[in-house]
Structures are given as structure tokens and as C-alpha cells.
Design an enzyme around this catalytic site. Structure first.
Site, PDB file in Angstrom:
ATOM      1  N   GLU A  89       0.830  -1.192   0.000  1.00 29.52           N
ATOM      2  CA  GLU A  89       0.000   0.000   0.000  1.00 29.52           C
ATOM      3  C   GLU A  89       0.864   1.242   0.000  1.00 29.52           C
ATOM      4  O   GLU A  89       1.929   1.273   0.610  1.00 29.52           O
ATOM      5  CB  GLU A  89      -0.904  -0.001   1.232  1.00 29.52           C
ATOM      6  CG  GLU A  89      -2.061   0.969   1.065  1.00 29.52           C
ATOM      7  CD  GLU A  89      -2.956   1.007   2.301  1.00 29.52           C
ATOM      8  OE1 GLU A  89      -3.519  -0.036   2.653  1.00 29.52           O
ATOM      9  OE2 GLU A  89      -3.056   2.065   2.896  1.00 29.52           O
ATOM     10  N   CYS A 110       3.646   8.501   0.915  1.00 31.36           N
ATOM     11  CA  CYS A 110       4.224   7.608   1.913  1.00 31.36           C
ATOM     12  C   CYS A 110       4.454   6.256   1.254  1.00 31.36           C
ATOM     13  O   CYS A 110       3.509   5.601   0.810  1.00 31.36           O
ATOM     14  CB  CYS A 110       3.253   7.499   3.086  1.00 31.36           C
ATOM     15  SG  CYS A 110       3.800   6.355   4.333  1.00 31.36           S
ATOM     16  N   CYS A 117       7.178  -6.765   7.618  1.00 31.64           N
ATOM     17  CA  CYS A 117       8.321  -6.209   8.348  1.00 31.64           C
ATOM     18  C   CYS A 117       8.797  -7.243   9.345  1.00 31.64           C
ATOM     19  O   CYS A 117       7.993  -7.926   9.988  1.00 31.64           O
ATOM     20  CB  CYS A 117       7.924  -4.923   9.077  1.00 31.64           C
ATOM     21  SG  CYS A 117       9.351  -4.145   9.894  1.00 31.64           S
ATOM     22  N   CYS A 121       7.677  -4.630  16.008  1.00 23.40           N
ATOM     23  CA  CYS A 121       7.323  -3.684  17.077  1.00 23.40           C
ATOM     24  C   CYS A 121       5.924  -4.038  17.565  1.00 23.40           C
ATOM     25  O   CYS A 121       5.040  -4.330  16.762  1.00 23.40           O
ATOM     26  CB  CYS A 121       7.382  -2.248  16.562  1.00 23.40           C
ATOM     27  SG  CYS A 121       9.006  -1.832  15.925  1.00 23.40           S
ATOM     28  N   CYS A 124       2.624  -2.250  16.139  1.00 21.58           N
ATOM     29  CA  CYS A 124       2.534  -1.921  14.715  1.00 21.58           C
ATOM     30  C   CYS A 124       1.873  -3.032  13.910  1.00 21.58           C
ATOM     31  O   CYS A 124       2.151  -4.210  14.115  1.00 21.58           O
ATOM     32  CB  CYS A 124       3.932  -1.661  14.171  1.00 21.58           C
ATOM     33  SG  CYS A 124       3.970  -1.358  12.395  1.00 21.58           S
ATOM     34  N   CYS A 338       0.300   5.614   7.453  1.00 20.89           N
ATOM     35  CA  CYS A 338       1.148   4.621   6.784  1.00 20.89           C
ATOM     36  C   CYS A 338       1.659   3.569   7.735  1.00 20.89           C
ATOM     37  O   CYS A 338       2.126   2.532   7.301  1.00 20.89           O
ATOM     38  CB  CYS A 338       2.352   5.295   6.138  1.00 20.89           C
ATOM     39  SG  CYS A 338       1.984   6.873   5.451  1.00 20.89           S
TER      40      CYS A 338
HETATM   41  N1  SAH Z   1       9.911   0.881   9.888  1.00 25.89           N
HETATM   42  C1  SAH Z   1      10.043   2.268   9.869  1.00 25.89           C
HETATM   43  C2  SAH Z   1       9.097   2.983   8.917  1.00 25.89           C
HETATM   44  C3  SAH Z   1       7.680   2.510   8.875  1.00 25.89           C
HETATM   45  S1  SAH Z   1       6.645   2.807  10.282  1.00 25.89           S
HETATM   46  C4  SAH Z   1       9.892   2.824  11.272  1.00 25.89           C
HETATM   47  O1  SAH Z   1       9.497   2.085  12.149  1.00 25.89           O
HETATM   48  O2  SAH Z   1      10.219   3.994  11.461  1.00 25.89           O
HETATM   49  C5  SAH Z   1       6.234   4.530  10.155  1.00 25.89           C
HETATM   50  C6  SAH Z   1       5.828   5.120  11.485  1.00 25.89           C
HETATM   51  O3  SAH Z   1       4.506   4.731  11.864  1.00 25.89           O
HETATM   52  C7  SAH Z   1       6.750   4.702  12.625  1.00 25.89           C
HETATM   53  O4  SAH Z   1       7.110   5.819  13.407  1.00 25.89           O
HETATM   54  C8  SAH Z   1       5.856   3.777  13.388  1.00 25.89           C
HETATM   55  O5  SAH Z   1       6.299   3.663  14.690  1.00 25.89           O
HETATM   56  C9  SAH Z   1       4.506   4.443  13.241  1.00 25.89           C
HETATM   57  N2  SAH Z   1       3.365   3.593  13.640  1.00 25.89           N
HETATM   58  C10 SAH Z   1       3.265   2.260  13.534  1.00 25.89           C
HETATM   59  N3  SAH Z   1       2.094   1.834  14.032  1.00 25.89           N
HETATM   60  C11 SAH Z   1       1.434   2.932  14.459  1.00 25.89           C
HETATM   61  C12 SAH Z   1       0.167   3.150  15.087  1.00 25.89           C
HETATM   62  N4  SAH Z   1      -0.652   2.147  15.322  1.00 25.89           N
HETATM   63  N5  SAH Z   1      -0.196   4.423  15.393  1.00 25.89           N
HETATM   64  C13 SAH Z   1       0.623   5.451  15.114  1.00 25.89           C
HETATM   65  N6  SAH Z   1       1.815   5.311  14.520  1.00 25.89           N
HETATM   66  C14 SAH Z   1       2.236   4.060  14.199  1.00 25.89           C
HETATM   67 FE1  SF4 Z   2       8.489  -2.534  11.235  1.00 25.63          FE
HETATM   68 FE2  SF4 Z   2       6.316  -1.316  12.178  1.00 25.63          FE
HETATM   69 FE3  SF4 Z   2       8.480  -1.532  13.717  1.00 25.63          FE
HETATM   70 FE4  SF4 Z   2       8.519   0.157  11.594  1.00 25.63          FE
HETATM   71  S1  SF4 Z   2       7.211   0.327  13.434  1.00 25.63           S
HETATM   72  S2  SF4 Z   2      10.091  -1.343  12.211  1.00 25.63           S
HETATM   73  S3  SF4 Z   2       7.211  -1.015  10.167  1.00 25.63           S
HETATM   74  S4  SF4 Z   2       7.213  -3.261  12.947  1.00 25.63           S
END
Ligand code: SAH
Ligand code: SF4
Length: 356
Positions: A89, A110, A117, A121, A124, A338
Site C-alpha cells: 500500500e 508515503c 516487516c 514492534c 505496529c 502509513c
Molecule cells: N519501519 C520504519 C518505517 C515505517 S513505520 C519505522 O518504524 O520507522 C512509520 C511510522 O509509523 C513509525 O514511526 C511507526 O512507529 C509508526 N506507527 C506504527 N504503528 C502505528 C500506530 N498504530 N499508530 C501510530 N503510529 C504508528
Molecule cells: Fe516494522 Fe512497524 Fe516496527 Fe517500523 S514500526 S520497524 S514497520 S514493525
């Protein structure tokens, strides 16, 4: 061989092997990136015979659009199918507050860097199903080309905040950035591109030594190892001290302010002492902080703190002298839009049609 993965030097090499003059590279790149031709037969200043052999050697695969949601001045989401059937996406944000550099009041895309991934985390959606594969440089560049074509308007900024960890796909990412940045490619200024990472120190250090002036955002989400390790397994490999020292190098070598992203999660990282420590980390580096109220993810138990708690956190960070913003606007929320790609695919695009 994928056309959108190839640089000018690559084309020159291939053309030399085919016994063709070097200036053909410029012609091909102009068709691909300026005129946005998607068929070799449209490239009318190339001899017909050459078009045919190029077509056989280098088939052009623009991303296939599966679904699209949102329109007008709201965030638009695109679901694309890759050659091997994987879905990714991409999100188009029409205009957003000045969060990522001076020109961020303009259209921002974005972009995803991987399918899934591997970093897992805990908050996420992108990592919920694990990691499938890296995107090629062409698939990264292709998202930009397809979204501009579908949106019918120029896109001014790129944030690598879609699905995946860009620093874990470093070589393809850098190649894509080279093509997006080059005058013979898309021609977008490196300052208009932001890479977001969960904290892969080797990637940050490598990027710091790159001449490109791309911006860096760090998904911090915790101001101590204790809090950060609870939600981000990557912190065990690259603890805060190492991460912050790599950030300091980046700031020094690039002469650039970086951004800390900090999702506010109820009872996890929203305590006053985290706010103090976060402000301290940012002040030392001259970094900006984006506070982002957590967006709930189906199947995960985390919540966003209530408005008062968010405001209190913001007030402490500000009082401690850090440059901080709290995002409130819904559809304009870049990270939230995103960060949960996979989930939103399921929610807003489901059910995806069968592959054929
Ligand atoms: N992997 C990279 C880029 C993708 S995530 C990273 O982690 O930075 C892009 C952003 O979205 C990151 O800051 C991530 O922590 C945030 N994110 C992920 N899940 C989220 C959620 N449920 N609500 C708000 N931000 C979120
Ligand atoms: Fe991967 Fe989501 Fe962690 Fe970014 S925030 S590194 S996309 S698991």
C-alpha cells in the site's frame, strides 16, 4: 531486468553491450521518467528494431492498481499488486502541516520499502504477519510514478514510512533514492525525502556518510531502554545509547536536524519522566519531536492516552525546551496513515480480489 531499477550508468552499460550509442540512455530515461511512457512502442525516437529488442530484454511492469480509497483533499490510499502477486500500500497525503522539512505543506507520498516487516514492534500492524520480502528499487520508484499518474498531480515530498523497515533494505532504498533524485530520473530534491527507521544503527551510520541530503526520522517511542525494549525488539540489538550516538553523527555530518517520532501509548510511554528524558535527548541533538497519538490496531491492546494526558506530556516536553509538535488532525496523520498499512488494506480494501 526491471526498467525502473536501472540508473543512467546501468543503461549505458546495457546499451554498450548491445552495440548502441550512449545517447540512447538519455532518450530512454526521458521517456521513462519525463514523459512517463509505459510501452516501448511509444518511444518513437528509438529505432523500431531497438525498441523490439529492448522490449524483450526489459519488459516494463508498472504497478497494478488493485484498489483505491479516499479522494479530494483527504488522504488517499492505493493498494498495488506486484509482479509476484504480493500486495503493498502507498498513501498520498494532499497537504500536511510543516512536519518534514520546509516544503511539507505540499503533497506527500508515503512509500513502502518491504512486504511486511521483520522487526515486530509490538504496537505496529505492518509486522503482524512477519516479513515477506524486500521491494526492488524499481518497485519503490514505481510507487511514486503510479501515484503521480493516478493522482494526476505532482508529488513534492516522499516519506519512507510505509510498510517495512527501509534501512533493512538499504541497497535497494539507496538505488531508488538515486533514481528519484537524479536529474535524469524523477528529479526530486533529496531534502524532500525522509527515511523513517526504527533505529537500525548501521543504516543510520552508512546514510550519514552518503552525500545525499535526505532527511532522517527516528521512531523513538521510548526515552529509556526499559520502555523502548518493551515495545521495540530492535532496541535490544541497538540500545538507546548507540542509537543516539549514531543520530549525533548524522546531525553533525549532514548539518541537518533529525526528527524523533514518538507515538503516545497509554500507560506505556506517556509518563512525565519519559517526557523529560525525551526532551533531553532531543535538545542535545537539536532534534525535532513529533508526538503522535497512538492509532488503535485491531488485535492489539494498546490505547492512546486521553487528551489531557497528551497535553500534559506535550507541555512537559515544551517546558524542557524541546522543539515539539503534537499531531491532532486525523486524515493528515502521516505516520498513522502509513504505519498500519497491512491493517488498513484489510479494513478499507477487503476483500482483495483473487489473483489470476
Ligand atoms: N519501519 C520504519 C518505517 C515505517 S513505520 C519505522 O518504524 O520507522 C512509520 C511510522 O509509523 C513509525 O514511526 C511507526 O512507529 C509508526 N506507527 C506504527 N504503528 C502505528 C500506530 N498504530 N499508530 C501510530 N503510529 C504508528
Ligand atoms: Fe516494522 Fe512497524 Fe516496527 Fe517500523 S514500526 S520497524 S514497520 S514493525
Amino acid at each position: 531486468m526491471e526498467v525502473y531499477s536501472l540508473t543512467k550508468a546501468d543503461w549505458e552499460g546495457h546499451l554498450a553491450q548491445m552495440g548502441e550509442p550512449q545517447f540512447r540512455a538519455g532518450q530512454i530515461l526521458e521517456w521513462l521518467f519525463r514523459k512517463r511512457a509505459e510501452r516501448w512502442e511509444d518511444m518513437t525516437n528509438l529505432p523500431a528494431k531497438l525498441r523490439k529488442s529492448l522490449g524483450e530484454k526489459f519488459p516494463i511492469y508498472p504497478l497494478e492498481t488493485v484498489r483505491e480509497s479516499g479522494a479530494g483533499d483527504t488522504t488517499r490510499k492505493f493498494l498495488f499488486r506486484l509482479k509476484d502477486g504480493q500486495l503493498i500500500e502507498t498513501v498520498l497525503i494532499p497537504a500536511s502541516p510543516a512536519l518534514y522539512g520546509e516544503a511539507s505543506d505540499r503533497r506527500t507520498i508515503c512509500i513502502s520499502s518491504q512486504v511486511g516487516c521483520a522487526y515486530g514492534c509490538k504496537f505496529c500492524a505492518s509486522g503482524l504477519d512477519g516479513w515477506k520480502r524486500n521491494l526492488s528499487a524499481g518497485e519503490i520508484v514505481g510507487q511514486f510514478l503510479r501515484v503521480e499518474a493516478l493522482g494526476g498531480e505532482k508529488v513534492h515530498n516522499i516519506v519512507f514510512m510505509g510498510m517495512g523497515e527501509p534501512m533493512a533494505n538499504y541497497d535497494n532504498l539507496l538505488r531508488a533514492i538515486e533514481i528519484l533524485n537524479a536529474p535524469w530520473g524523477v528529479g526530486l530534491g533529496a531534502r524532500h525525502m525522509t527515511i523513517s527507521t526504527s533505529g537500525l544503527v548501521p543504516g543510520i551510520r552508512a546514510l550519514a556518510r552518503q552525500p545525499l541530503q535526505v532527511r532522517l526520522a527516528i521512531s523513538l517511542h521510548g526515552a529509556t531502554d526499559e520502555v523502548r525494549s518493551r515495545i521495540m525488539p530492535v532496541n535490544r540489538k541497538h540500545p538507546l545509547h548507540d542509537l543516539l550516538s549514531a543520530c549525533a553523527d548524522y546531525t553533525r555530518l549532514k548539518k541537518q536536524k533529525i526528527t524523533f517520532e514518538y507515538i503516545l501509548i497509554k500507560d506505556l510511554n506517556d509518563a512525565p519522566e519519559q517526557a523529560c528524558l525525551l526532551a533531553g535527548h532531543a535538545r542535545k541533538l537539536g532534534a525535532k519531536i513529533n508526538l503522535i497519538p497512538y492509532n488503535t490496531v485491531e488485535g492489539l491492546d494498546w490505547q492512546r492516552p486521553d487528551q489531557d494526558r497528551q497535553d500534559a506530556f506535550l507541555a512537559i516536553v515544551r517546558r524542557e525546551g524541546a522543539d515539539v509538535t503534537l499531531r491532532r488532525e486525523k486524515g493528515h496523520d502521516i505516520a498513522a496513515a502509513c504505519g498500519q498499512l497491512r491493517l488498513q488494506v484489510e479494513k478499507s480494501f477487503a476483500p482483495a480480489p483473487p489473483l489470476n
